[in-house]
Design a protein around this motif. Structure first.
Motif, PDB file in Angstrom:
ATOM      1  N   TYR A 148      10.768 -50.891 -59.849  1.00  0.00           N
ATOM      2  CA  TYR A 148      11.882 -50.371 -60.777  1.00  0.00           C
ATOM      3  C   TYR A 148      12.468 -49.871 -61.623  1.00  0.00           C
ATOM      4  N   LEU A 149      11.759 -50.863 -62.490  1.00  0.00           N
ATOM      5  CA  LEU A 149      11.087 -50.919 -63.795  1.00  0.00           C
ATOM      6  C   LEU A 149      10.072 -49.766 -64.004  1.00  0.00           C
ATOM      7  N   GLY A 150       9.019 -49.364 -63.522  1.00  0.00           N
ATOM      8  CA  GLY A 150       8.370 -48.329 -63.379  1.00  0.00           C
ATOM      9  C   GLY A 150       9.367 -46.600 -63.660  1.00  0.00           C
ATOM     10  N   ARG A 151       9.772 -47.214 -62.530  1.00  0.00           N
ATOM     11  CA  ARG A 151      10.633 -45.815 -62.484  1.00  0.00           C
ATOM     12  C   ARG A 151      11.705 -45.542 -62.848  1.00  0.00           C
ATOM     13  N   ALA A 152      12.245 -46.491 -63.749  1.00  0.00           N
ATOM     14  CA  ALA A 152      13.405 -46.144 -64.784  1.00  0.00           C
ATOM     15  C   ALA A 152      12.540 -45.765 -65.727  1.00  0.00           C
ATOM     16  N   LYS A 153      11.236 -46.101 -66.243  1.00  0.00           N
ATOM     17  CA  LYS A 153      10.333 -46.452 -67.668  1.00  0.00           C
ATOM     18  C   LYS A 153      10.293 -44.651 -68.190  1.00  0.00           C
ATOM     19  N   PHE A 154       9.989 -43.961 -66.851  1.00  0.00           N
ATOM     20  CA  PHE A 154       9.684 -42.507 -66.763  1.00  0.00           C
ATOM     21  C   PHE A 154      11.006 -41.632 -66.632  1.00  0.00           C
ATOM     22  N   SER A 155      12.121 -42.212 -66.466  1.00  0.00           N
ATOM     23  CA  SER A 155      13.212 -41.293 -66.506  1.00  0.00           C
ATOM     24  C   SER A 155      14.349 -41.261 -66.748  1.00  0.00           C
ATOM     25  N   ALA A 156      15.675 -40.237 -66.899  1.00  0.00           N
ATOM     26  CA  ALA A 156      16.211 -39.917 -67.197  1.00  0.00           C
ATOM     27  C   ALA A 156      17.181 -41.162 -67.734  1.00  0.00           C
ATOM     28  N   SER A 157      17.695 -40.823 -68.777  1.00  0.00           N
ATOM     29  CA  SER A 157      18.117 -41.967 -69.244  1.00  0.00           C
ATOM     30  C   SER A 157      19.650 -42.696 -68.300  1.00  0.00           C
ATOM     31  N   LYS A 158      19.949 -41.530 -68.217  1.00  0.00           N
ATOM     32  CA  LYS A 158      21.892 -42.378 -67.253  1.00  0.00           C
ATOM     33  C   LYS A 158      21.166 -42.300 -65.782  1.00  0.00           C
ATOM     34  N   LYS A 159      19.187 -41.500 -65.239  1.00  0.00           N
ATOM     35  CA  LYS A 159      18.939 -42.733 -64.125  1.00  0.00           C
ATOM     36  C   LYS A 159      18.148 -43.657 -64.147  1.00  0.00           C
ATOM     37  N   ALA A 160      17.291 -43.760 -65.615  1.00  0.00           N
ATOM     38  CA  ALA A 160      16.913 -45.033 -66.129  1.00  0.00           C
ATOM     39  C   ALA A 160      17.675 -47.003 -65.852  1.00  0.00           C
TER      40      ALA A 160
END
Length: 230
Positions: A148-160
């Motif tokens: 989930y941190l890997g997803r957050a790292k490369f997501s838009a800030s709100k979704k991150a």
């Protein structure tokens, strides 16, 4: 002593090597991966101290609240905190799959020191079962958290922000279920085997999804490069 240390450390190194070798883009292990392992190892001592104080002062009367909820929350929160503070914004965290590697590394650093302390106190009779259960489970909690941190790292800030919270909540829930099973006397072995199988399937599914995210990221960079050339 050397044999005991080798037995205590070997499961963590084997698991970390396994997840590292699953990375599609081969490169030398980064210093950050080693640092993550060390961070997790250092975390063991304040966590064990807090747990000891809670137990000695009898701050919690319920075994379930102490073992299943508080212990799980403490361990997963501190691992999550280290990943967010020391790893998440690091320049070497440049691929979604790296989240899994760093998450597993922090978790296995913690599990290794915990394993050493346990074997020092209780001997090597439980070494095999600890490799299968506590060490493996910590690694898999770290894999889920890191995914989930890997997803957050490369997501838009709100979704991150949501993904970062999922990283803690998912590992906390899994750890709580694991600890809850272990306090059910007479049923723990019957329940822990299917749960560990589920945990491995879940962890490997996160590895596969992280590979897909990494592939998409590489393709986006490649397409951008081609457009620039044209």
């Amino acid at each position: 002593m050397f044999i005991m240390l080798s037995v205590a450390i070997a499961p963590a190194l084997a698991l970390l090597s396994y997840f590292y070798l699953r990375k599609e883009i081969a490169k030398e292990p980064s210093k950050l991966l080693l640092h993550s392992f060390i961070y997790g190892a250092i975390l063991t001592f304040p966590i064990l101290f807090i747990q000891h104080v809670i137990q000695e002062e009898e701050l919690l009367s319920s075994l379930f609240i102490h073992q299943a909820l508080v212990t799980s929350a403490l361990e997963e929160f501190f691992k999550w905190l280290i990943l967010v503070i020391a790893v998440y914004k690091h320049v070497e965290f440049d691929d979604p799959y790296d989240g899994i590697l760093y998450g597993a590394s922090v978790a296995l650093g913690f599990a290794t020191v915990e394993n050493i302390l346990f074997l020092l106190n209780f001997g090597m009779d439980a070494a095999f079962i600890r490799a299968l259960l506590p060490v493996s489970s910590h690694a898999l909690f770290g894999v889920v958290m890191g995914y989930y941190l890997g997803r957050a790292k490369f997501s838009a800030s709100k979704k991150a922000k949501n993904e970062i919270m999922y990283a803690f909540l998912a590992s906390f829930v899994l750890h709580t279920i694991y600890n809850s099973i272990l306090i059910i006397k007479g049923m723990e072995l019957l329940l822990i085997v299917p749960f560990m199988l589920f945990l491995w399937l879940l962890g490997l599914s996160k590895v596969k999804k992280a590979h897909i995210l990494s592939h998409h990221k590489r393709m986006e960079k490649h397409e951008y490069y081609m457009r620039e050339e044209i």
